[in-house]
Write a protein that holds these residues in place. Structure first.
Motif, short mmCIF file in Angstrom:
data_model
loop_
_atom_site.label_atom_id
_atom_site.label_comp_id
_atom_site.label_asym_id
_atom_site.label_seq_id
_atom_site.Cartn_x
_atom_site.Cartn_y
_atom_site.Cartn_z
N ILE A 35 0.84 -1.20 0.00
CA ILE A 35 0.00 0.00 0.00
C ILE A 35 0.88 1.26 0.00
O ILE A 35 0.59 2.23 -0.69
N LYS A 36 1.94 1.18 0.75
CA LYS A 36 2.85 2.32 0.82
C LYS A 36 3.44 2.61 -0.57
O LYS A 36 3.48 3.76 -1.03
N ALA A 37 3.86 1.54 -1.22
CA ALA A 37 4.48 1.71 -2.55
C ALA A 37 3.49 2.32 -3.53
O ALA A 37 3.84 3.22 -4.30
N ILE A 38 2.24 1.84 -3.50
CA ILE A 38 1.32 2.40 -4.49
C ILE A 38 0.80 3.77 -4.10
O ILE A 38 0.47 4.57 -4.97
N VAL A 76 -2.68 -0.35 -9.03
CA VAL A 76 -2.51 -1.50 -8.13
C VAL A 76 -2.11 -2.73 -8.95
O VAL A 76 -1.19 -3.47 -8.59
N HIS A 77 -2.80 -2.93 -10.04
CA HIS A 77 -2.54 -4.09 -10.89
C HIS A 77 -1.09 -4.09 -11.38
O HIS A 77 -0.37 -5.09 -11.29
N PRO A 84 2.54 -13.70 -13.85
CA PRO A 84 2.22 -12.69 -12.84
C PRO A 84 0.89 -11.96 -13.10
O PRO A 84 0.15 -11.68 -12.15
N GLU A 85 0.57 -11.70 -14.39
CA GLU A 85 -0.66 -10.94 -14.67
C GLU A 85 -1.89 -11.72 -14.23
O GLU A 85 -2.86 -11.15 -13.74
N ARG A 112 -6.30 -12.20 -10.28
CA ARG A 112 -7.03 -13.02 -9.32
C ARG A 112 -7.05 -12.36 -7.93
O ARG A 112 -8.04 -12.40 -7.22
N ILE A 113 -5.93 -11.77 -7.56
CA ILE A 113 -5.87 -11.11 -6.26
C ILE A 113 -6.85 -9.94 -6.23
O ILE A 113 -7.55 -9.70 -5.24
#
Ligand code: GDP
Length: 298
Positions: free
Chosen positions: A52-55, A78-79, A289-290, A295-296
């Motif tokens: 969260i910090k990074a985004i 986020v994606h 990864p995509e 999915r997340i």
């Protein structure tokens, strides 16, 4: 069961006044939703926090383009970051170091993680996609049925297994596998080590002894993708004791939302090489990864 993150964020932003750029408040509100979505996807709390910090830094002050809504914009940020973390700097998931025949691959993990199944799936893949001659050996002398299980799978997929000799230790079997792989002109030999229900010293000592004999080109840790934070603890433990070169996450066909993958990558830094998507011998895929990011996000 889960509300889709895009819909959720859409709702959040509908309530906010439309502005030319994402405001700090917009972002704060949105990131709260993202945090919940990550936790629901079984991402561990510290990893979710760092993420969260990074985004939040990336999202700050970004202009909202006309074509998409602020909600979609945050989802995109986020994606992209999820993909970035999941992929690491490893853009060749699924590639294994198997030059210099016979190349040893050591398979490690807890009992029931899907280690034996994954060993056979991977052998089949190496044979069919790369034309490799593979020899598989089960070093599990604790469970009498384990060696037979691998032999049955070997017959099913047309891959040789080391003949079973009763009464041998894991180390004896590893030596024999190495010898047979060399004499028999195999490209790869795979050592399926014994698992335990939990990590213990005896298990680690055994895996270390086997590693020292085989000097593996790859040490692949098989972990159950549904076990979330536990999977990460297991990975850290195995890595510190035997050194892991890559991870295979199994049961990604299940209901889990894939958060273990993110935690795993973020905490251990180990590349996820493959994912298991079922019990069948073809149900193994390179890690994308995509797909996991999608999915997340739900
Ligand atoms: P091991 O004790 O780690 O060697 O585990 P096994 O390979 O024996 O697998 C345990 C069970 O999990 C078996 O019934 C497998 O068919 C199943 N399994 C393994 N990988 C997967 C997977 O990716 N998805 C699903 N649904 N089941 C799996």
């Amino acid at each position: 069961m889960f509300e889709n993150l895009s819909e959720r964020l859409g709702g959040v932003f509908d309530r906010l006044t439309k502005q030319g750029a994402l405001s700090d408040d917009d972002i704060k509100t949105a990131l709260r939703e993202v945090r919940v979505a990550l936790l629901e996807a079984d991402v561990s709390l510290p990893v979710a926090r760092d993420f969260i910090k990074a985004i939040s830094d990336k999202a700050a002050g970004q202009a909202v383009t006309k074509s998409i809504t602020p909600g979609q914009q945050v989802v995109k940020i986020v994606h992209d970051e999820l993909v970035h973390v999941l992929a690491g700097d490893n853009d060749n998931a699924g590639e294994l170091k198997i030059d210099n025949a016979p190349a040893p691959i050591l398979m490690v993990g807890l009992q029931g993680s899907g280690k034996t199944t994954t060993t056979a799936k991977l052998a089949k893949r190496l044979k069919e996609k790369q034309g490799k001659r593979v020899l598989m050996a089960s070093l599990d002398v604790q469970r009498p049925a384990a060696q037979e299980q691998l032999a049955v799978l070997g017959t099913q997929i047309g891959v040789d297994t080391l003949p079973i000799v009763k009464g041998q230790s894991a180390v004896d079997i590893a030596k024999r596998a190495k010898q047979q792989a060399t004499m028999g002109g195999y490209d790869v030999y795979m050592l399926d080590t014994a698992g335990r229900l939990h990590i213990d010293e005896v298990l680690m000592d055994e895996v270390q002894s086997v590693r020292d004999i085989a000097n593996p080109r790859e040490t692949l840790l098989v972990v159950d993708g549904l076990t979330g934070q536990d999977a990460v603890n297991v990975a850290e433990e195995f890595d510190s004791k035997v050194g892991v070169s890559g991870v295979v996450l199994t049961r990604m066909d299940g209901d889990g939302r894939g958060g273990a993958a993110l935690s795993m990558r973020a905490v251990t830094g180990k590349p996820i090489k493959f994912v298991g998507l079922g019990e069948k011998m073809d149900a193994l895929e390179e890690f994308h990864p995509e797909r996991v990011a999608g999915r997340i996000l739900g």
